[in-house]
Scaffold this motif. Sequence first.
Motif, PDB file in Angstrom:
ATOM      1  N   SER A  35     -20.752  46.371  21.303  1.00  0.00           N
ATOM      2  CA  SER A  35     -19.403  46.279  21.872  1.00  0.00           C
ATOM      3  C   SER A  35     -18.782  47.677  21.940  1.00  0.00           C
ATOM      4  CB  SER A  35     -18.535  45.335  21.045  1.00  0.00           C
ATOM      5  OG  SER A  35     -18.260  45.912  19.797  1.00  0.00           O
ATOM      6  N   PHE A  36     -17.764  47.807  22.767  1.00  0.00           N
ATOM      7  CA  PHE A  36     -17.198  49.121  23.079  1.00  0.00           C
ATOM      8  C   PHE A  36     -16.853  49.923  21.839  1.00  0.00           C
ATOM      9  CE2 PHE A  36     -13.900  52.161  23.948  1.00  0.00           C
ATOM     10  CZ  PHE A  36     -14.290  52.731  25.141  1.00  0.00           C
ATOM     11  N   GLY A  37     -16.155  49.282  20.897  1.00  0.00           N
ATOM     12  CA  GLY A  37     -15.654  50.002  19.730  1.00  0.00           C
ATOM     13  C   GLY A  37     -16.751  50.565  18.844  1.00  0.00           C
ATOM     14  N   ARG A  38     -17.949  49.963  18.907  1.00  0.00           N
ATOM     15  CA  ARG A  38     -19.048  50.497  18.089  1.00  0.00           C
ATOM     16  C   ARG A  38     -19.878  51.513  18.869  1.00  0.00           C
ATOM     17  NH1 ARG A  38     -21.410  45.664  14.222  1.00  0.00           N
ATOM     18  NH2 ARG A  38     -19.427  44.608  13.858  1.00  0.00           N
TER      19      ARG A  38
ATOM     20  N   ARG B 229     -16.653  37.092  20.068  1.00  0.00           N
ATOM     21  CA  ARG B 229     -16.951  35.706  19.682  1.00  0.00           C
ATOM     22  C   ARG B 229     -17.493  35.602  18.260  1.00  0.00           C
ATOM     23  NH1 ARG B 229     -18.761  36.036  24.948  1.00  0.00           N
ATOM     24  NH2 ARG B 229     -17.493  34.867  26.416  1.00  0.00           N
ATOM     25  N   TRP B 230     -18.216  36.650  17.835  1.00  0.00           N
ATOM     26  CA  TRP B 230     -18.874  36.521  16.533  1.00  0.00           C
ATOM     27  C   TRP B 230     -17.892  36.486  15.368  1.00  0.00           C
ATOM     28  CZ3 TRP B 230     -18.945  40.938  19.518  1.00  0.00           C
ATOM     29  CH2 TRP B 230     -18.336  42.066  18.970  1.00  0.00           C
TER      30      TRP B 230
ATOM     31  N   PRO C  77     -13.550  43.840  25.262  1.00  0.00           N
ATOM     32  CA  PRO C  77     -14.760  43.089  24.908  1.00  0.00           C
ATOM     33  C   PRO C  77     -14.397  41.735  24.301  1.00  0.00           C
ATOM     34  CG  PRO C  77     -14.774  45.290  23.917  1.00  0.00           C
ATOM     35  CD  PRO C  77     -13.409  45.067  24.467  1.00  0.00           C
TER      36      PRO C  77
ATOM     37  N   ARG D  36     -13.686  48.372  11.616  1.00  0.00           N
ATOM     38  CA  ARG D  36     -15.112  48.213  11.842  1.00  0.00           C
ATOM     39  C   ARG D  36     -15.427  48.101  13.334  1.00  0.00           C
ATOM     40  NH1 ARG D  36     -17.466  42.614   9.886  1.00  0.00           N
ATOM     41  NH2 ARG D  36     -16.904  41.998  11.992  1.00  0.00           N
ATOM     42  N   GLU D  37     -14.612  47.332  14.050  1.00  0.00           N
ATOM     43  CA  GLU D  37     -14.890  47.113  15.465  1.00  0.00           C
ATOM     44  C   GLU D  37     -14.343  48.242  16.344  1.00  0.00           C
ATOM     45  OE1 GLU D  37     -17.015  45.108  16.044  1.00  0.00           O
ATOM     46  OE2 GLU D  37     -16.938  43.804  14.284  1.00  0.00           O
ATOM     47  N   GLY D  38     -13.733  49.246  15.735  1.00  0.00           N
ATOM     48  CA  GLY D  38     -13.254  50.386  16.512  1.00  0.00           C
ATOM     49  C   GLY D  38     -12.109  50.045  17.447  1.00  0.00           C
TER      50      GLY D  38
ATOM     51  N   ASN E 197     -10.162  44.137  30.440  1.00  0.00           N
ATOM     52  CA  ASN E 197     -11.510  44.705  30.256  1.00  0.00           C
ATOM     53  C   ASN E 197     -11.861  44.825  28.778  1.00  0.00           C
ATOM     54  OD1 ASN E 197      -9.896  46.837  29.525  1.00  0.00           O
ATOM     55  ND2 ASN E 197     -10.950  48.369  30.761  1.00  0.00           N
TER      56      ASN E 197
ATOM     57  N   LEU F 123     -16.171  49.663  30.461  1.00  0.00           N
ATOM     58  CA  LEU F 123     -14.736  49.624  30.774  1.00  0.00           C
ATOM     59  C   LEU F 123     -14.502  49.001  32.141  1.00  0.00           C
ATOM     60  CD1 LEU F 123     -13.358  52.990  29.392  1.00  0.00           C
ATOM     61  CD2 LEU F 123     -12.969  50.684  28.538  1.00  0.00           C
TER      62      LEU F 123
ATOM     63  N   PRO G 111     -16.766  44.627  31.478  1.00  0.00           N
ATOM     64  CA  PRO G 111     -16.777  44.404  30.027  1.00  0.00           C
ATOM     65  C   PRO G 111     -17.940  43.531  29.545  1.00  0.00           C
ATOM     66  CG  PRO G 111     -14.888  43.330  31.066  1.00  0.00           C
ATOM     67  CD  PRO G 111     -15.494  44.210  32.089  1.00  0.00           C
ATOM     68  N   ASN G 112     -18.529  42.718  30.428  1.00  0.00           N
ATOM     69  CA  ASN G 112     -19.599  41.848  29.956  1.00  0.00           C
ATOM     70  C   ASN G 112     -20.893  42.592  29.683  1.00  0.00           C
ATOM     71  OD1 ASN G 112     -18.064  39.533  29.857  1.00  0.00           O
ATOM     72  ND2 ASN G 112     -18.381  39.125  32.046  1.00  0.00           N
TER      73      ASN G 112
ATOM     74  N   GLY H  66     -21.304  48.633  12.149  1.00  0.00           N
ATOM     75  CA  GLY H  66     -19.873  48.509  11.905  1.00  0.00           C
ATOM     76  C   GLY H  66     -19.363  49.386  10.776  1.00  0.00           C
TER      77      GLY H  66
ATOM     78  N   ARG I 183     -10.763  37.372  28.844  1.00  0.00           N
ATOM     79  CA  ARG I 183     -10.570  37.016  30.247  1.00  0.00           C
ATOM     80  C   ARG I 183     -10.184  35.545  30.448  1.00  0.00           C
ATOM     81  NH1 ARG I 183     -12.939  41.222  29.546  1.00  0.00           N
ATOM     82  NH2 ARG I 183     -14.673  40.271  28.438  1.00  0.00           N
TER      83      ARG I 183
ATOM     84  N   ASP J  11     -22.366  40.298  24.681  1.00  0.00           N
ATOM     85  CA  ASP J  11     -21.947  39.411  23.608  1.00  0.00           C
ATOM     86  C   ASP J  11     -22.599  39.703  22.261  1.00  0.00           C
ATOM     87  OD1 ASP J  11     -20.252  37.512  22.714  1.00  0.00           O
ATOM     88  OD2 ASP J  11     -21.607  35.841  23.086  1.00  0.00           O
ATOM     89  N   ALA J  12     -22.985  40.935  22.035  1.00  0.00           N
ATOM     90  CA  ALA J  12     -23.516  41.298  20.724  1.00  0.00           C
ATOM     91  C   ALA J  12     -22.503  42.197  20.021  1.00  0.00           C
ATOM     92  CB  ALA J  12     -24.840  42.027  20.859  1.00  0.00           C
ATOM     93  N   ALA J  13     -22.503  42.146  18.680  1.00  0.00           N
ATOM     94  CA  ALA J  13     -21.534  42.946  17.941  1.00  0.00           C
ATOM     95  C   ALA J  13     -21.864  44.432  18.043  1.00  0.00           C
ATOM     96  CB  ALA J  13     -21.510  42.521  16.476  1.00  0.00           C
TER      97      ALA J  13
ATOM     98  N   ARG K 136     -18.712  53.511  21.240  1.00  0.00           N
ATOM     99  CA  ARG K 136     -17.956  54.726  21.542  1.00  0.00           C
ATOM    100  C   ARG K 136     -18.206  55.841  20.511  1.00  0.00           C
ATOM    101  NH1 ARG K 136     -13.059  57.662  19.683  1.00  0.00           N
ATOM    102  NH2 ARG K 136     -12.299  58.759  21.494  1.00  0.00           N
ATOM    103  N   PRO K 137     -18.114  55.556  19.196  1.00  0.00           N
ATOM    104  CA  PRO K 137     -18.470  56.640  18.272  1.00  0.00           C
ATOM    105  C   PRO K 137     -19.945  57.028  18.346  1.00  0.00           C
ATOM    106  CG  PRO K 137     -17.972  54.618  17.074  1.00  0.00           C
ATOM    107  CD  PRO K 137     -17.569  54.385  18.491  1.00  0.00           C
TER     108      PRO K 137
ATOM    109  N   ALA L  40      -9.913  52.709  19.044  1.00  0.00           N
ATOM    110  CA  ALA L  40     -10.357  53.555  20.155  1.00  0.00           C
ATOM    111  C   ALA L  40      -9.593  53.233  21.435  1.00  0.00           C
ATOM    112  CB  ALA L  40     -11.856  53.396  20.376  1.00  0.00           C
TER     113      ALA L  40
END
Lengths: 552, 250, 57
Positions: free
Chosen positions: A114-117, B143-144, B140, B64-66, B138, A101, A104-105, A178, B131, A109-111, A119-120, B69
Amino acid sequence: MVKQLTSGERQFAAVILVVLAVLGIAMAAAGRADPLGVHGLIVLLYSGALLYVVLSSFYEREPDLSLRTRYYDDPIKVGIALTMAWAVFGMFIGVWVAAQLAWPNLAFDAAWSSFGRLRPAHTTGVIFGFGGNALIATSFHVVQRTSRARLAGQISPWFVLFGFNLFCILAVTGYFMGLTQSKEYAEPEWYADLWLVVVWVVYFILYIRTLARRREPHIYVANWYYLAFILVVAMLHIVNNIAVPVSLGHAKSYTVWAGVQDAMVQWWYGHNAVAFFLTAGFLAMLYYYLPIRAGRPIFSYRLSILSFWGITFFYMWAGSHHLHYTALPHWVQNLGMTFSIMLLVPSWASAGNALLTLNGAWHKVRDDATLRFIMVAVIFYGLSTFEGSFMAIRPVNSLSHYTDWTVGHVHAGALGWVAMITFGSLYTLVPTLWKRERMYSAMLVEVHFWLALAGTLIYVFAMWNSGIIQGLMWRTYTQEDTLAYSFLDSLVAMYPYYIARAFGGLLFLLGAIVASYNIWMTVRYSPEALTDRAPAGPDQGPLPENVTAPAE
Amino acid sequence: MRELFHRKLERTSIGFAIAIIAAASVGGIVEIAPLFTIDETVETVDDMRLYTPLELAGRDIYVREGCYACHSQMIRTLRDEVERYGPYSLAVESKYDHPMLWGSKRTGPDLARVGGKYSDFWHVAHLTNPRDVVPESNMPAYRWLARNTLKMDDLGLHLAAQRAVGVPYTDEMIENASRDAFGQASPDTEFAAGVTERYGEETQVSAFDGVTTRVTEMDALVAYLQVLGRLTKAPYQNTAAPEQAPDPNN
Amino acid sequence: MDVDHDTLVSVSKSWGLFYLIAFSIGVLIYTFWPSNRKRFDKAKKNILRDEDDKPWK
């Protein structure tokens, strides 16, 4: 652990694992092109690994059945190891996701990262992995000791423990791929949910059968809380997770609940997961390990009964306070608010009962970091239940909702109450279980205590600040009667707090690592070994061999 | 005698378990049961549209990407929220949402009415690297999404599952799900017409990510983001809304 | 459905209130029932009796 089983039980265990492996193969075949297939492989590997453990000791000499008159502690020992492994994993993900948070980098750059995955993965790792394993392990201990009866099963305790951990592994690996239902704290997909139901039914039967064996005429109150935890979590889990899979070859499913109904069901579940997973079960720990550690009976037994029924009854109504000012009918919002405030009574009754139990033993609290863990947990329990009732009041909620204040509140409960009472209980339990006089290092318990307390305070204060600032900025008007700040202004104001929060979490994680080391050393070195500092031979390692750690 | 004593104990623990369930189930029943008839209290809205297959696929990616949240989709009945995000959310707007995505935290802004506020191009640039567009963000980078081809062959099954839980998709919609998903992201093909025919003239047909040669996950997610808050005009009619619905054609 | 929303809401609310009161009375009676006192006292002291490793069965 297999050595304790008779040959008939070994066969039964092998059959269960073969069935599970076949299920894994079926899943892998049905979900070839789907993440379901990967989960099939994970199930196959997991059951295969356990099958290997069973088969490798399959023809060893049978155990002496007269030992079955003793308590069954092996599953508890493995449960504690799993608890600490999940603690470190879940808290590490927590620190990482908190750092994202601010920077963010850090998702690189991987799926999957990333934050949304993540966090759970954090919430499941700490709530179900750490908290769930701690609850299962301590419940096995408490129910045996307070009933003075051995667990009513040889295989079922292992089934519950490893079955539950399989659920956790499916959950976390699923998020990385995912897979999520998007229901908070109930993210795993339909097949994992179904599996948990099976595990939970076995857990309930095991627990109630052990209680039925008890010698004491009265069921000690700690067991009430464990029983409420088991039963109500089952009820919540089933109702919240009713879903229709896209097909039997798809991991994806859609919940039967829609819109407003789904929101109410979700927060009925979500809030009561807090109540019955994160409160009831941990109150059970409190009502057993606090008297044991302090060497004093609970202050008022009657008060503990009243607060038990109060909590069991009131909590169920409170979920709708998560939906103030939304499209949920107004009367439901008001009911939720009213009961949330009433909930303060049984909550503070429990906290007061615990503190009054310590009254007269304050010198022990000063000298014993373990007892201090328990005391601080009680204080945080009192604080966060007060805060919770306060935040459920509609006008307060209009400010706090959607902000970091909620996150701060949750962590005051999760770090300050749940984790601290768990550590206090584990430090009480570990020496007893492994027949040690005390923990390997009292100093390290002390270090852990201060790391945990400092981490919690930094975290909670950072989130209180950021949440209230955020909430105020969103509603501030200029003199011209226009909104004073853009959303972005409020985000920019959050960065310092996000950094502070990640730092607080890091301290807490370090504490958990120190605790794991301390527990490991307590287990590994017998008291004799401590005197001459000679390391114990590998075959003396008290941890059961071939314990599979959770996949991380 | 001992046997009898034993049975009594067993009965008490079972009785105890029943008492716990009795105590704990009331709150849920009282609050949830009336919601089964809540449809009666919600005004029927004639112009309520369904998610197209592409939008549904985008919604699944959102799940899927949450995204939920950090982003809510529920504008509360508070003045500052209505002025910041648009008219407050109505129950009817999420009546076909399995699951609902109201969210509980706003690390980023509410998205209930984000549809039409920004261009497709803006969304693609923002999702590719937030960004680049908002330096202080902040969020994410995703890109994929532009790299992944959207899986469209099983969209019919997804629609059928949605119908099984109560969303009124027709047989024709289910049958044409994959074609419609392709058509909605490929305006110049023969498949585009079927989409508006089945899902209404308001449906946005566009090469969302700017590439017409293939349909990516980016196409689906942007299609979903662009329809948020635009399934019905009811919120703008029933409330003293300070804004008009964004024009779907810009 | 025959029942309309308003009926369901009012039944739900009144029944809920009745349940709340009845339940509270039941719990209070159980807690303060004189003959239970001894059991509770025994229960709270018994867990401190140190006899690890010797379960009943």
